[in-house]
Every structure is written in C-alpha cells, then in structure tokens.
Enzyme design. Structure first.
Site, PDB file in Angstrom:
ATOM      1  N   LYS A 282       8.554 -15.033 -22.141  1.00 19.47           N
ATOM      2  CA  LYS A 282       9.135 -13.780 -21.628  1.00 19.47           C
ATOM      3  C   LYS A 282       9.901 -13.047 -22.727  1.00 19.47           C
ATOM      4  CE  LYS A 282       7.380 -12.829 -18.406  1.00 19.47           C
ATOM      5  NZ  LYS A 282       6.348 -13.765 -18.375  1.00 19.47           N
TER       6      LYS A 282
ATOM      7  N   LYS B 285      -1.892  -5.582 -19.773  1.00 22.02           N
ATOM      8  CA  LYS B 285      -1.550  -6.264 -18.512  1.00 22.02           C
ATOM      9  C   LYS B 285      -2.643  -7.252 -18.122  1.00 22.02           C
ATOM     10  CE  LYS B 285       0.650  -7.419 -14.882  1.00 22.02           C
ATOM     11  NZ  LYS B 285       1.764  -8.362 -15.062  1.00 22.02           N
TER      12      LYS B 285
ATOM     13  N   TRP C  26      -3.773  -1.661  -1.172  1.00 21.85           N
ATOM     14  CA  TRP C  26      -3.690  -2.876  -1.973  1.00 21.85           C
ATOM     15  C   TRP C  26      -4.148  -3.958  -1.015  1.00 21.85           C
ATOM     16  CZ3 TRP C  26      -2.890  -4.337  -6.885  1.00 21.85           C
ATOM     17  CH2 TRP C  26      -2.655  -5.687  -7.126  1.00 21.85           C
TER      18      TRP C  26
ATOM     19  N   GLU D 265       7.820 -20.799 -20.339  1.00 24.46           N
ATOM     20  CA  GLU D 265       7.739 -19.455 -19.745  1.00 24.46           C
ATOM     21  C   GLU D 265       8.917 -18.592 -20.201  1.00 24.46           C
ATOM     22  OE1 GLU D 265       5.823 -17.509 -18.445  1.00 24.46           O
ATOM     23  OE2 GLU D 265       6.991 -16.058 -17.307  1.00 24.46           O
TER      24      GLU D 265
ATOM     25  N   GLU E 113       7.618 -11.764 -25.560  1.00 28.50           N
ATOM     26  CA  GLU E 113       6.674 -10.655 -25.332  1.00 28.50           C
ATOM     27  C   GLU E 113       7.379  -9.337 -25.054  1.00 28.50           C
ATOM     28  OE1 GLU E 113       3.964 -10.988 -22.033  1.00 28.50           O
ATOM     29  OE2 GLU E 113       5.371 -12.131 -20.863  1.00 28.50           O
TER      30      GLU E 113
ATOM     31  N   CYS F  52       0.854  -1.193   0.000  1.00 31.62           N
ATOM     32  CA  CYS F  52       0.000   0.000   0.000  1.00 31.62           C
ATOM     33  C   CYS F  52       0.885   1.236   0.000  1.00 31.62           C
ATOM     34  CB  CYS F  52      -0.854   0.006   1.265  1.00 31.62           C
ATOM     35  SG  CYS F  52      -1.785  -1.499   1.476  1.00 31.62           S
TER      36      CYS F  52
ATOM     37  N   ARG G 243       1.358   1.774  -6.122  1.00 29.72           N
ATOM     38  CA  ARG G 243       1.591   0.745  -5.085  1.00 29.72           C
ATOM     39  C   ARG G 243       0.305   0.042  -4.685  1.00 29.72           C
ATOM     40  NH1 ARG G 243       6.355   1.357  -2.235  1.00 29.72           N
ATOM     41  NH2 ARG G 243       5.450   0.280  -0.472  1.00 29.72           N
TER      42      ARG G 243
ATOM     43  N   ASN H 108       0.844  -0.318   6.175  1.00 26.58           N
ATOM     44  CA  ASN H 108       1.262  -1.089   5.008  1.00 26.58           C
ATOM     45  C   ASN H 108       1.981  -2.310   5.544  1.00 26.58           C
ATOM     46  OD1 ASN H 108       2.097  -2.032   2.529  1.00 26.58           O
ATOM     47  ND2 ASN H 108       3.894  -0.691   2.439  1.00 26.58           N
ATOM     48  N   GLY H 109       1.485  -3.502   5.217  1.00 30.19           N
ATOM     49  CA  GLY H 109       2.147  -4.728   5.686  1.00 30.19           C
ATOM     50  C   GLY H 109       1.103  -5.757   6.084  1.00 30.19           C
TER      51      GLY H 109
ATOM     52  N   HIS I 107      11.823 -35.009 -32.312  1.00 31.37           N
ATOM     53  CA  HIS I 107      10.667 -35.364 -33.161  1.00 31.37           C
ATOM     54  C   HIS I 107      10.291 -34.214 -34.076  1.00 31.37           C
ATOM     55  CE1 HIS I 107      10.146 -39.067 -30.896  1.00 31.37           C
ATOM     56  NE2 HIS I 107      10.328 -38.364 -29.803  1.00 31.37           N
TER      57      HIS I 107
HETATM   58  C1  AGP Z   1       2.614 -12.962 -18.978  1.00 23.92           C
HETATM   59  O1  AGP Z   1       3.872 -12.324 -18.952  1.00 23.92           O
HETATM   60  C2  AGP Z   1       1.605 -12.228 -19.837  1.00 23.92           C
HETATM   61  N1  AGP Z   1       1.499 -10.881 -19.443  1.00 23.92           N
HETATM   62  C3  AGP Z   1       0.287 -12.962 -19.969  1.00 23.92           C
HETATM   63  O2  AGP Z   1       0.560 -14.212 -20.559  1.00 23.92           O
HETATM   64  C4  AGP Z   1      -0.484 -13.227 -18.657  1.00 23.92           C
HETATM   65  O3  AGP Z   1       0.195 -14.194 -17.876  1.00 23.92           O
HETATM   66  C5  AGP Z   1      -1.876 -13.784 -19.033  1.00 23.92           C
HETATM   67  O4  AGP Z   1      -2.563 -12.798 -19.772  1.00 23.92           O
HETATM   68  C6  AGP Z   1      -2.709 -14.176 -17.804  1.00 23.92           C
HETATM   69  O5  AGP Z   1      -2.954 -13.051 -17.027  1.00 23.92           O
HETATM   70  P1  AGP Z   1      -3.560 -13.272 -15.543  1.00 23.92           P
HETATM   71  O6  AGP Z   1      -2.540 -14.035 -14.773  1.00 23.92           O
HETATM   72  O7  AGP Z   1      -3.775 -11.876 -15.014  1.00 23.92           O
HETATM   73  O8  AGP Z   1      -4.831 -14.041 -15.674  1.00 23.92           O
END
Ligand code: AGP
Length: 608
Positions: free
Chosen positions: A485, A603, A73, A481, A488, A2, A27, A99-100, A504
């Site tokens: 990373k 996001k 938060w 993953e 993206e 927070c 935050r 905050n905590g 394969h």
């Molecule tokens: C991950 O780096 C991406 N931003 C994206 O794949 C994300 O994980 C996915 O959209 C799921 O989002 P969420 O965890 O908020 O559901």
C-alpha cells in the site's frame, strides 16, 4: 452499487436523466437504461456504458417530462440488456430502478410466479415491480408500494413510475442512499448529489424506511408505515466531483471508509450466525464436487495474492484442506501437479487480470475445479471459472485496492466456514467464527474513528525513505499488504517480511533511519513477535506497532501505537489492515501525490 436518477418537471426528462447517469457512472457501469412516461411507459436499455444507451436513444425523448434511469453494477444476473434496469411488471404500467440487494427475492419470486406473474430478467430487482402490481390489484398505488416494501428483506434505493399517475415518481430508501433535489418547478431524485448539483443546491436526504412521492413542484415524504413526516431542506456546497467522492478528498479514502459496508455486503444473505455456517449460493452447482476436493491452489496477483495467503491459514487451520498460494504470473510457468480433486481459486477484484486469467485457463486445461472470488460481475474470470462468489463491494475506483481486500478476506472466512462445516468443524467453532465475523464491520468503524491519530503518525514517517513491515502467521500477509500500500501510493521503499525471518538478514538494514511497522496483535505468536521487536529496538530501530486494545506490554517498546479491537486470530487481518491503509493514504497525500491514480500503475493489469 448502482446509480439511480429520477426527474419530474418542465424540461424533457431524457436529457436530464442521461446527463445524471453520466455523473453517476463511477457507481456502476456494466449496463444502463431509461423509462419515461409518454403515451405509456417507454423503456430503453443497453449493455455497456451510458454512452451506448445514449446512442441507442438517438436523441428521442418521447416528449416526456417524467422519467427514471439507472446505471448498473450487477449483483444478481449478468450484465445484459434483459438484466439492465428499469424493470417492469406484467401490465407494463409500472417501471422501476433499484440499487441494493433483495435478500428474499427467491421466495418472493416463487410466490409471484405461483400467481402467474411472468418474469423477464434474472435480477432480484424485478421482483419489486411484480410485488407492487400484485398489491395494486386491491390497494391504492401508494399503499401498494408501501405494502411491497414491507415484504422486502435486504436493501433498496428505488425510483418507481406508474403510468396511471404520469406526473409522479415514488422514491424509497432502505440501506442504499437516495436524495431529492428540490428545484424550481422540477424535482430530481438521485443516488448521490453528483446528479443533482447541476440543477439545484437544495436537497432533502431520505432516511432509511422513508418514501418520497415527488411531483414537479411538490413532494411529500412518508414512513414505510405511511406516516407523513416533515424533512429538512439542506443546501449543497459540493462540486460534481466532490459529490461523487461524497465529500471525501479521494476515492481511496472513500473506499477505505466504505469497508464496514463492503464487509457487511459480503456477508449479506450468506452468513448464518445461528447455525455457525455460510450459505454460498454461487458454489451450489459444484457443492458435491467440492466435497471430493483434497487440495486447493489459490492463484492471484498483488493485494489479491496477499488475501490468498490469509485464506491459506484459514482453510488449513479450520477446514483441514491443504492449500498452496501461487503468484498467478509464476503458477502458469511451473508444471503444477493438478488433477480433478484439485480446486484452483482465483481471487481478483477486476476479474480481468491477465496473469490470473491465464492461471485459471491452465488449471482448467488440467482438469482442476476452477473457482473465483471476484468483484466485477460478468468479468472474464467470473465467466471462465466453474463457480464462485462475488464480493458485492461496489466499484473500486482507487488504484490501490482497499475495500475489495477486506471483502475478499470476508469471503475467504465464509468459504472456511462453508468447507469447514462440511469437513468436521464443530458447530461450536462455526458459531464462534460466525458471531465474531458479524462484528467486524463495527470493529472497522472503530479504527476509522482514529484517522486523525493515524494521520499524525503518518506525518512523522514522512522523512523516511525506507520502511520494514513485519508480521507473523495470519498477519505476515498483512505486513506484505501494508508495505505494498505505502509503496504504490507514496513511492516510499517498503518491504514486507515475516517477523521470524527478520533475524536471517533484513535486521542488517535497521538503524535509526529505518523504521519498522509491526503487526503485533495479542495472538498465538504474540510473544515471538515481541522478541523480534526487542531485537530491532536494541539496534536503535523506530517501532510503529499495530496492537490489540489494552496491550500494556507494547507501550514499553513501541514509539507509536495504533490499537485495534481484540478478535479471533483468523479475523485479525480484517482489522489490522485498516490502520496500514490509512497510514499509506496519509503518507501519500502528505507527499502531494495523486493517491487515486499513482504513477506507473493501472487499476486492472490486463497485460501479462
Ligand atoms: C493493489 O493495491 C494493486 N492495485 C494490485 O496489486 C492489484 O491487487 C493486482 O493488480 C490484482 O488485481 P485484481 O485483484 O483486479 O486481479
């Protein structure tokens, strides 16, 4: 996490406090509130962003020049007016922002209720106000505050008002950041410098176990044992934005470096090392029903989906429960066979991903037990699941998910302990997992200290436009993953693949212009993965290896090596992912891209 602001000086406090909250909104932003000392303590709170609070204030400053404020938060108690800070005591003479996490708030609340304290929120924070009030019946206020702080277990950044001392703010810190901006006839307390830099560049950083008693033109710092101490005054040379990133160039890098704290927070009050168990309060209401579950379907998207794949390995190996993992966007179009003994687990940082939400609704309509692992408290998925566990990782601003991912893996390990120990996992195994899980934050810190070496490797990858990421068993999802990373945030084409599957087909891609990143810890499938590396090497492919400290074998094969600490196989993903996050970050900034806001991405994907 927070945001806290406190002001005492010659200006009207409300405008300074609201402005400070706006700088701290990154935050946490599910609710906000202000308390000032006018004729008594005046408090205004509002659910939603700081702008909602500002409208509610309507320009009223109550003529006050001392106050505190908070942007929340949520960790305990959903976002609402009643749960927003500041919180007060029964007498209305005390108001505080926190905050905590107060780990022992339930037992303290029970003690205080027994002494006829009346609570008006569901938060852990409110307990502190009533505890101070209780001690203040016999002690001077400052001693009462210190006595209360000595009763608390957990973490806090606190700013406290006492209407009997209208020219002071008490500010205490343990585990959550708090600093004091020293101005001319005014002083400002805040969670970070972004709320201070506008007024002064002179700051005093409080350390854990310290409390500042702040006036408009003076302050005193004491330890929690009431010993006066002298503190150095530092000079800030940060812009507001740099302050929000706490000196990191990007939120993504800041969040990668927050992972030791995020993993620790996920375990706080939940990991029982001595018993080799996990205490997941969010599952208490469905504990009996969980005992009857004979199948789990994990449904999520993107990085959260990869966390689910790792959860599958953990839960099947150590809890003996059959698990399937489904892309949420696919799950809802299948005709999944679901009954009341099926649990569907949604993993979602934002708690708003449309595909994952739809999957949960579909599962519930078919009678499944709907569970969630969610970071944003009070988000739609959190509200629509029957039960769940919050990450408590703080806001994740960077579009690329990093600290939320390792937090998700931590909670999946806790869930494995929780269910495993209900279903025959031995105490010895539980203790082994729990004691190793406790060490993960330190392991991650060790990897983060290699950032400059990883940056050098990233520089060498810059000229390639294709990469293959490979891993096996627990680290096959980490290969996926790692590829996501780098895709993206640096727009390089990268493909994650099971190391055993490479022969394969994908091996046809390999030549000197197509490097492979191998996740190859010393685990039960190490030899098999080494064979895959040798096959690629034989075809002139460049090898970057994420390998276990002390592994000499890999040094004969790999062109670049990033070492990670030895840990239990089921926990290797928590450490193996960190070098891949840094690799992606440094390749992305090497190309000059905005790694916090990559092109074409959001996001939270709230559209299907
Ligand atoms: C991950 O780096 C991406 N931003 C994206 O794949 C994300 O994980 C996915 O959209 C799921 O989002 P969420 O965890 O908020 O559901």
């Amino acid at each position: 996490m927070c945001g806290i602001v406190g002001y005492v000086g010659k200006k009207k406090a409300v405008p300074v406090l609201v402005e400070g909250l706006k700088q701290l909104e990154y935050r946490g932003y599910d609710s906000a509130g202000v308390s000032v000392i006018g004729s008594g303590i005046e408090t205004v709170k509002a659910t939603g962003k700081v702008a909602v609070l500002e409208n509610k204030l309507g320009g009223n400053d109550f003529g006050s020049m001392v106050g505190i404020a908070h942007t929340r938060w949520a960790t305990h108690g959903k976002p609402s007016d009643r749960n927003s800070h500041p919180h007060g005591d029964c007498s209305g003479k005390i108001s505080l922002v926190h905050n905590g996490i107060i780990e022992n708030y339930r037992e303290l609340r029970d003690l205080l209720v027994a002494k006829e304290h009346k609570f008006s929120s569901d938060t852990d924070s409110e307990v502190v106000a009533h505890l101070i009030e209780e001690f203040a019946k016999k002690l001077k206020f400052q001693d009462a505050v210190l006595a209360a702080l000595n009763e608390i277990r957990g973490t806090y950044g606190l700013a406290i008002l006492n209407s009997d001392e209208p020219e002071k703010i008490y500010a205490a810190r343990l585990g959550s950041p708090l600093l004091l901006g020293v101005g001319k006839n005014e002083n400002i307390v805040a969670s970070d410098a972004s709320a201070i830099v506008k007024y002064t560049d002179k700051v005093v950083y409080l350390d854990d176990g310290e409390m500042a008693v702040v006036g408009s033109d003076s302050y005193e710092v004491v330890t929690i044992k009431n010993k006066k101490i002298q503190k150095k005054i530092d000079t800030l040379d940060w812009s507001i934005e740099q302050a929000q990133k706490q000196g990191f160039d990007h939120f993504m890098l800041k969040e990668i470096f927050e992972q030791p704290e995020a993993v620790s927070n996920a375990m706080l009050g939940r990991l029982l090392v001595k018993e080799g168990m996990a205490n997941l309060g969010g599952l208490k209401d469905v504990d009996e029903r969980l005992k009857g579950i004979n199948r789990i379907i994990i449904s999520s998207c993107g990085t959260s989906y990869y966390a689910g794949l790792i959860g599958e390995y953990m839960l099947e190996e150590f809890a003996g429960i059959p698990v399937e993992v489904e892309y949420a966007s696919e799950f809802r179009y299948r005709s999944p066979v679901i009954d009341k003994n099926t649990a569907v687990l949604a993993i979602s940082q934002s708690g708003e991903t449309a595909d994952t939400l739809a999957a949960i609704r579909e599962a519930k309509s078919k009678g499944a037990l709907a569970l969630g692992i969610v970071n944003v408290v009070g988000s739609t998925i959190a509200r629509e699941t029957d039960a769940g566990v919050y990450n408590i990782a703080g806001p994740e601003i960077g579009v690329a998910s990093t600290k939320a991912f390792t937090s998700q893996l931590t909670i999946l390990a806790l869930l494995t302990l929780y269910l495993g120990r209900q279903r025959g996992m031995s105490e010895a195994t539980g203790k082994k997992i729990a004691s190793e899980l406790k060490k993960i934050p330190k392991y991650i810190e060790g990897i983060l200290s290699q950032k400059n070496d990883i940056k050098k490797i990233a520089k060498k990858l810059d000229k390639y436009s294709n990469l293959l990421y490979l891993g096996r068993k627990y680290n096959f999802p980490i290969a996926l993953e790692g590829a996501l990373k780098i895709k993206e945030i640096s727009y390089v084409h990268a493909e994650g693949y099971a190391a055993g599957e490479m022969k394969h087909g994908p091996i046809a891609l390999i030549d000197k212009n197509f490097p492979s990143v191998f996740v190859v810890p010393k685990d039960s499938v190490y030899e098999k993965t080494i064979s895959a590396i040798e096959e690629i090497k034989a075809r002139g492919g460049k090898i970057i290896a994420i390998a276990t400290e002390g592994d000499k074998e890999i040094a004969k094969l790999a062109d670049e090596i990033i070492y990670i600490p030895k840990t239990l196989e089921m926990l290797t993903p928590l450490v193996a992912v960190v070098p891949l996050q840094l690799l992606a970050y440094y390749v992305g900034i090497g190309k000059g891209y905005d790694v916090d806001k990559p092109r074409n991405l959001a996001k939270s994907v709230t559209v299907e």
